[in-house]
Design a protein around this motif. Sequence first.
Motif, PDB file in Angstrom:
ATOM      1  N   LEU B 379     -11.847  -6.089  -4.552  1.00 19.89           N
ATOM      2  CA  LEU B 379     -12.662  -5.267  -3.882  1.00 19.89           C
ATOM      3  C   LEU B 379     -11.784  -4.415  -2.782  1.00 19.89           C
ATOM      4  O   LEU B 379     -11.947  -3.329  -2.695  1.00 19.89           O
ATOM      5  N   MET B 380     -10.678  -4.900  -2.191  1.00 16.11           N
ATOM      6  CA  MET B 380      -9.900  -4.305  -1.450  1.00 16.11           C
ATOM      7  C   MET B 380      -9.141  -2.992  -2.073  1.00 16.11           C
ATOM      8  O   MET B 380      -8.807  -2.090  -1.409  1.00 16.11           O
ATOM      9  N   GLY B 383     -10.477   0.009  -2.027  1.00 13.25           N
ATOM     10  CA  GLY B 383     -10.464   0.866  -1.033  1.00 13.25           C
ATOM     11  C   GLY B 383     -11.324   0.093  -0.006  1.00 13.25           C
ATOM     12  O   GLY B 383     -11.755   0.750   1.197  1.00 13.25           O
ATOM     13  N   ILE B 384     -12.055  -0.955  -0.335  1.00 10.62           N
ATOM     14  CA  ILE B 384     -13.118  -1.450   0.642  1.00 10.62           C
ATOM     15  C   ILE B 384     -12.537  -2.577   1.691  1.00 10.62           C
ATOM     16  O   ILE B 384     -11.625  -3.504   1.191  1.00 10.62           O
ATOM     17  N   PRO B 385     -12.819  -2.236   2.975  1.00  9.93           N
ATOM     18  CA  PRO B 385     -11.956  -3.123   3.993  1.00  9.93           C
ATOM     19  C   PRO B 385     -12.491  -4.545   3.845  1.00  9.93           C
ATOM     20  O   PRO B 385     -13.426  -4.963   3.583  1.00  9.93           O
ATOM     21  N   GLU B 386     -11.468  -5.466   4.482  1.00 12.06           N
ATOM     22  CA  GLU B 386     -11.791  -6.832   4.248  1.00 12.06           C
ATOM     23  C   GLU B 386     -13.361  -7.255   4.592  1.00 12.06           C
ATOM     24  O   GLU B 386     -13.830  -8.047   4.004  1.00 12.06           O
ATOM     25  N   VAL B 388     -16.087  -5.730   5.106  1.00 10.05           N
ATOM     26  CA  VAL B 388     -16.882  -5.110   4.215  1.00 10.05           C
ATOM     27  C   VAL B 388     -17.336  -5.915   3.068  1.00 10.05           C
ATOM     28  O   VAL B 388     -18.293  -6.168   2.545  1.00 10.05           O
TER      29      VAL B 388
END
Lengths: 262, 427
Positions: B379-380, B383-386, B388
């Motif tokens: 997921l990261m 681009g998704i921050p941890e 989130v």
Amino acid sequence: MSTLEIKDLHVSIDTEQGTKEILKGVSLIIRTGETHAIMGPNGSGKSTLASTIAGHPRYNVTSGSITLDGENVLDMSVDERARAGLFLAMQYPVEVPGVSMTNFLRTAKTAIDGEAPKLRTWTKDVKAAMAQLRIDADFTQRNVNEGFSGGEKKRVEILQLELFKPKFAILDETDSGLDVDALKVVSEGVNRAHDEGNMGTLLITHYTRILRYIKPDFVHVFVEGKIVDQGGAELADRLEDEGYDRYAPGAGVAVAPAAAAE
Amino acid sequence: MTEITEEKARIGAPSQPFINGFTEEGENLSPINTSESKAPLAGEAVKAHSHGGGVGIPDSSRAGRLTSYKLADFAPLTGMEEDWRFTPLKRLRGLHSDVLKGTAPAVDITAPEGIIVETVGRDDARIGSAAIPEDRVSANAWENFSEATVITVPEEHQATGEIMVSIEGSGLEASAQHFVIIAKRFSKAVVVLDHRGTAVVAENVEILVEDGAQLTVISLQEWTDDSVHASSQQAKLSRDAKFKHIVVSLGGDLVRLTPSARFSGPGAEAELFGLYYADAGQHLEQRLFVDHAVPNCKSNVLYKGALQGRNAHAVWVGDVLIRKEAEGTDTYEANRNLVLTDGARADSVPNLEIETGLIAGAGHASATGRFDDEHLFYLMARGIPEKVARRLVVRGFLNEIISQIKVPALEERLTEAVERELAASEN
Ligand SMILES: Nc1ncnc2c1ncn2[C@@H]1O[C@H](COP(=O)(O)OP(=O)(O)O)[C@@H](O)[C@H]1O
Ligand SMILES: [Mg+2]
């Protein structure tokens, strides 16, 4: 015009038997619009290179550097790298329980762009991209990669590539495990993304067959954690005929450790 | 890595032939499963009690479990019993061993027009009309409750809003509580049992869904960290009844729910949903029983749980019994757990017993997935921050249950409660 530069990269991992060095000085420059193929036998460290660029915590960079337009990539967290424009299509995409594809795609797009995509156009874009990659519409309701076949997972990786529009795409054996039809579909997706003109591509592969559909500007031969030879597309043809044996240690082919493709 | 085990129905004859002269019903069923059952506080209750393995039905059959209104009929718990083997008895704070003389949590009911709410004594005829204790704690509560709350949805009445039952605990003295919820013929209502505050309480909730009635019962457990709650919630479903039961367990040191749905008339449907979020040190247990005793009924069970922190423990046991006479049964049960950190443990045991081959469908699934570093990396890497990413996973996973509640204000409240649970894990 962007540049991704890898300089004398050394990477090791921690194993039960202690530290093991896998990348032993890799240098490479990729610019927007270029397609580089990295070819090498199993276990030569190709995925290690790809995962290190993406920032997987298992890999420790012991020396060397990775920069994106001069910015130190190694200082960035995994998500920051993605937001900076790096995209890794994984060799083995994991299944993420609990998160629907719809939700995942929208959340990632929002994170990468720094703002939520306009719902109506976004839904349309996703649908269109899925149709081109021949992914069933109902995949959006399923959890990320959950229950997808190997080929479906690879298509979904390329779907993301097309939707997220990165500056650099690193494709880790996206071709392996695909039948001819799927290989074509996936290659077309990569070419579409590439043809928009804002992307550089690092195509990692074990076989040459994907290079019939995606034309590389440069081919790098990767053996035992190093680039041991490089050239143009013709080098791939030679590898097709001769395999990697001539690069095996002690095979007698004098190959100077290649300089970066400058 | 998500592991999914799924099994289709075993179709075949009863596992053991019955002994001549005894029918299943005659010897093994509690009175609530027989059509001529009366309010059984007295003699019938004693008669009704039966021990598994005695006659006809093998020990392991869910039908053979001891049921009785008398505490003395249940042996003191050792923790070795099949239905107590996962429960840390030491943390029950006496619910299984002491006289429950503490003050029961305060009950405060907000009901829309037309709903009848009564507080009644132990001798009220409706007590015992839908339930009979199946374990020692439930029997202890039955012996010790001083007054009961009876909620009645009158015949053909369509409640205009939900019936909010606030159950607010204010102390750690072991106590007993009793509810009877009756949905009369062709009525329709939603009842919310909102358990909050600090309590050590054993509770019996009797639910009667009469012919053609539609009833939703939502049991929320948002107790304080030191609370202990054992609740038997037994529903008896008449012909063409539609029953939906939703459990949400978030707070409490030990929460053990034993919901059941017993079909007593054909054409009825039961949906049993559950959500639990076990934090460090919490024990959240749910043991379900769906008793298909008559033909052409339908049941669907889905429980989902998230676990995080050291010694977070969730237990789910789902017993579904399709009796010989329950032809045309259609049933499915599933439990899914999401383990967010190391040190948490989820036990998940689906049991499907089928005594007739003439069914429409029967299946079960149990899956325990880990949210691990590779999921986070994936997921990261998009681009998704941890933070989130973690929220995305848990929220998405649990929302399937929350969205079943269909009471917007409640859905919102629970979504926020889940967010708080998540936020707690980030410290
Ligand atoms: N977790 C691990 N433990 C031990 N060795 C590993 C681990 N991961 C990778 N390796 C080793 O690192 C080397 C490079 O692996 P990899 O980068 O996956 O190669 P490629 O992608 O070229 O097949 C191999 O020798 C492999 O065995
Ligand atoms: Mg690899």
